[in-house]
Design an enzyme around this catalytic site. Sequence first.
Site, PDB file in Angstrom:
ATOM      1  N   HIS A  29      69.739 109.920  -2.710  1.00  0.00           N
ATOM      2  CA  HIS A  29      69.092 111.180  -2.300  1.00  0.00           C
ATOM      3  C   HIS A  29      69.926 112.382  -2.747  1.00  0.00           C
ATOM      4  CE1 HIS A  29      65.822 109.475   0.181  1.00  0.00           C
ATOM      5  NE2 HIS A  29      66.681 108.503   0.437  1.00  0.00           N
ATOM      6  N   ASP A  72      71.027 105.972   3.307  1.00  0.00           N
ATOM      7  CA  ASP A  72      69.769 105.223   3.178  1.00  0.00           C
ATOM      8  C   ASP A  72      69.334 105.125   1.723  1.00  0.00           C
ATOM      9  OD1 ASP A  72      69.502 108.042   3.301  1.00  0.00           O
ATOM     10  OD2 ASP A  72      67.336 107.842   3.557  1.00  0.00           O
ATOM     11  N   GLU A  73      68.618 104.075   1.432  1.00  0.00           N
ATOM     12  CA  GLU A  73      67.868 103.939   0.178  1.00  0.00           C
ATOM     13  C   GLU A  73      68.711 104.195  -1.075  1.00  0.00           C
ATOM     14  OE1 GLU A  73      63.439 105.037   1.708  1.00  0.00           O
ATOM     15  OE2 GLU A  73      64.824 106.711   1.570  1.00  0.00           O
ATOM     16  N   ALA A  74      69.921 103.650  -1.091  1.00  0.00           N
ATOM     17  CA  ALA A  74      70.763 103.759  -2.299  1.00  0.00           C
ATOM     18  C   ALA A  74      70.411 102.582  -3.207  1.00  0.00           C
ATOM     19  CB  ALA A  74      72.236 103.748  -1.905  1.00  0.00           C
TER      20      ALA A  74
END
Length: 496
Positions: free
Chosen positions: A248, A311-313
């Site tokens: 992100h 998150d969401e790496a």
Amino acid sequence: MTPPAFEGLVPAPLRAAPAPGVTWTLGPDTRIHTSPGSAEAARIGRYLAELLRPATGFALPVEESDDRSGIALVLDATVGAGDVPGDGDEGYRMEVAAGGVVVRASHAAGLFYGVQSLRQVLPAQIESATRVDAAWVVAGGSLTDKPRYAYRGLSLDIARHFFTPEEVKRFVDDLARYKFNHLHLHLTDDQGWRIAIDGRPKLTGVGASTQVGGGKGGFWTQDDYRVVVAYAADRFVTVVPEIDMPGHTNAALVAYPELGCDGKTYKPYTGTQVGFSSLCVENEQVYAFLDEVVGQIAALTPGPYVHIGGDEAHTLTPARYKAFMARAQKIVEKHGKQVMAWHQLAGAAPVDGAVLEYWNSSAQDASEVAAAAKAGAKVVMAPADHVYLDMAYAGGEKRGVTWAGTVSVKQSYQWEPSTHLKGVPEDAVVGVEAALWGETIRSMDDAEYLVYPRLPGVAEAAWSPRDARDWDAYQPRLANQKARWDLAGVNYARHD
Ligand code: ACM
């Protein structure tokens, strides 16, 4: 007209005991008395007067006095030592008798929550911004109240679409009304970097110049942030800043491409995909950058937490992710703050004292979070299929997103934080947080439509005792709130 009852409060209180036949009426001569010598009690008295003056048109003078007539806000160290173990800093008692209202608390936060309850037991017209000719009658009785959870929050994404400090202050007012005490600000994401960092002008240059759909974006100066933090603190709301990493981070990489791997270049992003960006784990410049950013954010933030996302790496292997999170957590600790992160940190060695924010739907990742919680991590519950308020309503207009399904008002209300994730010890759960992600939110009108009527249900999950939470009994209480939003000019969704 029957005055609103104590039993009608949202969030439901710990205990309410009506006194049938007793009433008190707020009138033109009512005075607000606050504990002598307490600047905090006096400030809360002035806050209450400002809430009540527009609709009533009364003067409502605020004075430091032991007088118990009218409205009295009393700091009383013995509250909490009595029959409600652990009233703590936020508990309060309220008595409404024929002579007036007395709110007692051992700490100022309790007085503040008592004031929010008093506001709700006045007739709904009290929410009007202009004078109303009403009988300001309050039903008699007593209230003993304290929160179930210490952490009661809303996470607000000002990165996908930009929100100004003035707009965010309105959210703070909403949070205060429902006895929330944390505002988590998602300050950075792929589509925009929203907070000024000294020595890193491109973050708020090119990094802040976009948002979802290609609008002009924007950013807060450090003074803007300080103003919001102070406004929130005055309302007993602690700001939790989030700098999302290592994923992100496209906006940061557009500004400073040297934070990536292998001399890659980056383009501003205005879409809504997730998981494609990452800071370079092996690049020492990244950690120098994070030290500057986290150091400045920590210095600006009086609250205990810095949230580092995590998150969401999706572009990183588990080993690289773990290596990155180990160093990022150390940087937070170096600057004197406690680590908060999305629950993906559970599998990557959370440091002692870390708070994991659980956000998936359908209890995905439960076993990893349970293992971390058993090893000492604390958990804030934010399950997407219940409290992600950017999920569309089941029967709603096409506003919001649906990746975790639609979320009805009932679904946002009816879930149990302490048992939601199998294997997580009950005492590891320190609270509840709603989230409003900004992909589809272009205005305060959009935001309010998605937040209301679901936010008060989340407040009950966070504040009210477990046995007070009953969907059927909640209906008339929620209806009372809608009457108040109508009068206060708050937008809310008309479906379930
Ligand atoms: C999240 O919703 N990616 C925390």
